[in-house]
Design a protein around this motif. Sequence first.
Motif, short mmCIF file in Angstrom:
data_model
loop_
_atom_site.label_atom_id
_atom_site.label_comp_id
_atom_site.label_asym_id
_atom_site.label_seq_id
_atom_site.Cartn_x
_atom_site.Cartn_y
_atom_site.Cartn_z
N ILE A 76 24.24 26.95 -32.72
CA ILE A 76 23.38 27.91 -32.01
C ILE A 76 24.04 28.40 -30.71
O ILE A 76 24.25 29.61 -30.57
N PRO A 77 24.43 27.51 -29.80
CA PRO A 77 25.08 28.05 -28.59
C PRO A 77 26.39 28.77 -28.88
O PRO A 77 26.66 29.83 -28.31
N LEU A 78 27.17 28.22 -29.80
CA LEU A 78 28.47 28.86 -30.10
C LEU A 78 28.26 30.21 -30.81
O LEU A 78 29.00 31.16 -30.56
N GLY A 79 27.28 30.28 -31.68
CA GLY A 79 26.99 31.53 -32.39
C GLY A 79 26.52 32.59 -31.43
O GLY A 79 26.94 33.76 -31.52
N ILE A 80 25.67 32.20 -30.48
CA ILE A 80 25.18 33.15 -29.48
C ILE A 80 26.35 33.63 -28.61
O ILE A 80 26.54 34.82 -28.39
N LEU A 81 27.16 32.67 -28.19
CA LEU A 81 28.34 33.01 -27.37
C LEU A 81 29.24 33.99 -28.11
O LEU A 81 29.69 35.00 -27.55
#
Lengths: 562, 318
Positions: free
Chosen positions: B115-120
């Motif tokens: 989730i954080p990496l995908g958003i980033l």
Amino acid sequence: MSLPRSKRPWVRLFPVFLAFGLLIQSDAGAQPRPLTVAQLAGPRTFNFLLANDEQTNSIAALVMGNLINVNRQTQQLEPGLAERWRLSRDGKTLTMSLRQNAKFSDGAPFTAADVLFTLEVLYDEKLHPPLQDAFLIAGRKITAERLDDRTVRFRLPAPLAAIERIFDGLYILPRHKLEAAYRRGEFERTWSLGTPVEEIVGTGPYRLQAYVPGQRTVLARNPHYWKRDGTGHRLPYLDTVIVEIVPSRATQLLKFQKGEIDILSPVSAEDALALREEQKQGRFVLFNAGPSLIHEVFWFNLQPGKADEKKRAWFEDRRFRQAVAYAVDREAIIRNVFLGMAHPVFGPTSEANREWFYSGLRKYSRDLSRARTLLSEAGFRWEGQELRDRAGNAVEFTIIFNTGVKFRQNLATVLQEDLAALGIKASLVPLEGKTLLEKINRTFDYDACLLATASGDTDPVAESAVLRSSGTNHWWFPRQERPATSWEAEIDRLVDELATVRKASRRRQLYNRVQMILSEEVPFIYLVARDLIVAADARLVPLRPALLPPFAIWNLEELHWK
Amino acid sequence: MEVARRLLRPALLRLASSLLIVVAIVFLCHGMVSLAGGRFGDTWERPGWTGGATLGREELPWYAQSARWVGLAARGDLGDSLTYRRPVTELLAAAIPHSLALALAAILGALALSIPLGILSAVKRGSYSDRLLAAAVFVQLSVPTLFLALVALMVAARTGWFPLGGAGSGAGGSGLGDYLRHLFLPTLVLTARLTAIYLRQVRASMLDVLREDYLRTALAKGLPRMRIYFRHAFPNASHALITLVGMSFATVMSGALAVEVVMSWPGLGRLTAEAVLSRDMPLAVGGVVAATLALLAGNALAEAFLRVVDPRIQAEVR
């Protein structure tokens, strides 16, 4: 000046015995460090009489006891729960004297009643334990009677030469634990993997301590085990044995290298090569026990009406089979497939079978000119590089073999190349194990097969299912109603006599003849026997890997940490 | 009354369709295994064999076996395993908790990373970090799980940081700490693959959502960026991810075979694969049905979760 020497040898040797005894006591007494071994799969049941898989049988060998043992190293008989036995002159009565001090692991005494109960369950038609057929002599049962609590008399319907040896596989059941369930008709569901482990008792060196599904079986020392060492110390030495379930051989190797597993058995040639260098560090030792009793074999389907008619004509011609046998480069197989860790074989026994190996067989070393001569004599000819039969058909067929065994795929490829050198086109068909078994057992819709045969014992009687024309493992044409060929009829006669005659020299003569016929007729083209290689922690002694299963741990009761 | 009917009808329809799926799977499983050839008794059956009450069932044609299985299962009896001579339910009950633990750990781990990496990756589209993550995803998806499991095991062997497979150590089983230590490595391998799959999905969904007018308005109003991405954008971008997680639940529950074999994890995949290879039909069908139920449960959970995060779906039901 010297002290007077005693004339009695035991007095002179007393200090040696004492020192040895102290050594054993101090080093091998109670050994809390567990021994860890690995299996590819877990046991299927704790109802050992109904078991028919290697994993369950190896646990059974540690938990249960038998009347007579086959020493895995000497391949000779030795007393188990039967202290001694006597076979009558006519070979039809076997009387066994049972051990006075033997007890089950729950402390209940072992008596003749347990033997009789075991035999009753063994012959139960509804249960039909896997071992039942081995205990049928000419299709009839062995009867047993209790003479007293410590003596049992077995009456055989006909003499059986190796009668004592079949008792090696028969684990004695505790009547006090199982009879009630048996009488209620619930035996098949008794002693399952869900049974509390304390309910499962035997007369073997270990008892079950824990079973964790899919993970491990833990065995603890049986405090009532009957066997003692030379100093009177009750065996086994090791308190705990852990049998881990590790379904991947690669993981087993890693765990062994890291010291999480103490014994790796058997070790493949590739892994042995990888371990050879590491062995120099001294943490473990590699044993090569020489050629095993597992032989790689290749055969043609001779079942009538199943293979293509023209192909069957080729396969039925002995000269064709001999030519193929001469085409195989066994040395190349040993070198390239087994990395030098195998031996060529030309018959049903290898040098591993000390008692029955016959060196006078025809050696099918690679000889292409001889193979070509045999094919020419049989009416085959070459068009360019291609071999054709009398009718001009190109000689081509498929070879089935089982997947999941890497070296067999390599072996099949070498075989394919060897046959190509004769102008034969062989197509390789790898099949999943069960599918292959169905083809060679039931449907017979295949041309040729590459597989391994393994002997459960060194005595040729164990090979009856392969040798007899009516045998289930007479793979080239199993379960014949009457022998299809004169040479198969002769083998049947020889095997019948071999099963009943007890005179060693006569038995050897008979089996040599059987081997000669197989060597000449080549229904099985024997290829190689791979070496039995075992790796073990260097501190574990006295490790003596044997060629019969359970190869490395057959003497587990004697093993201890030094 | 009206509300109850509205809620009850879809629930009953869902249940009926699920049952139909399970029955179809049972027939399919029997049919496919029978096509493969071979029988359980092939390895050990001998002439004169009369015993083994369970083996007799093998003589039935595959569709009759299926019908029989469905009939017995309706009464809660999944039969006995031919191999283990124990009720299939007992064997499944021993394996399912391990599969469940592995599946949950792997999915939670993958969500925490993806989730954080995908958003980033979506927010920094075209940047070096986006390209680096795309390359990592590509590698993760290209490397077979079996290979990854073996590499992980070799690293563990070399470093001694983690136990080499199994679900516990020692003679007497293990405590929770020991269990978690054993769980780490198989979870890591599965998490690596799931992270790649989820990350790709989060990035694609976020890119769609970031183009929406309301987000541009929020940015123009000067709302903190983290709040915009996590509070406003991600919930709207999470629909596909939630569905994907629901489906991957079943895949990990029953399809982590490579990891379970290499790492000796006593889960459902290994048990089912062993049953299929030995033609232990009752156990094989039991394992496949358990996996089907996991898929249905995963989907149902995903749907329920979607209703929680997206009020519009609730409104549709009302």
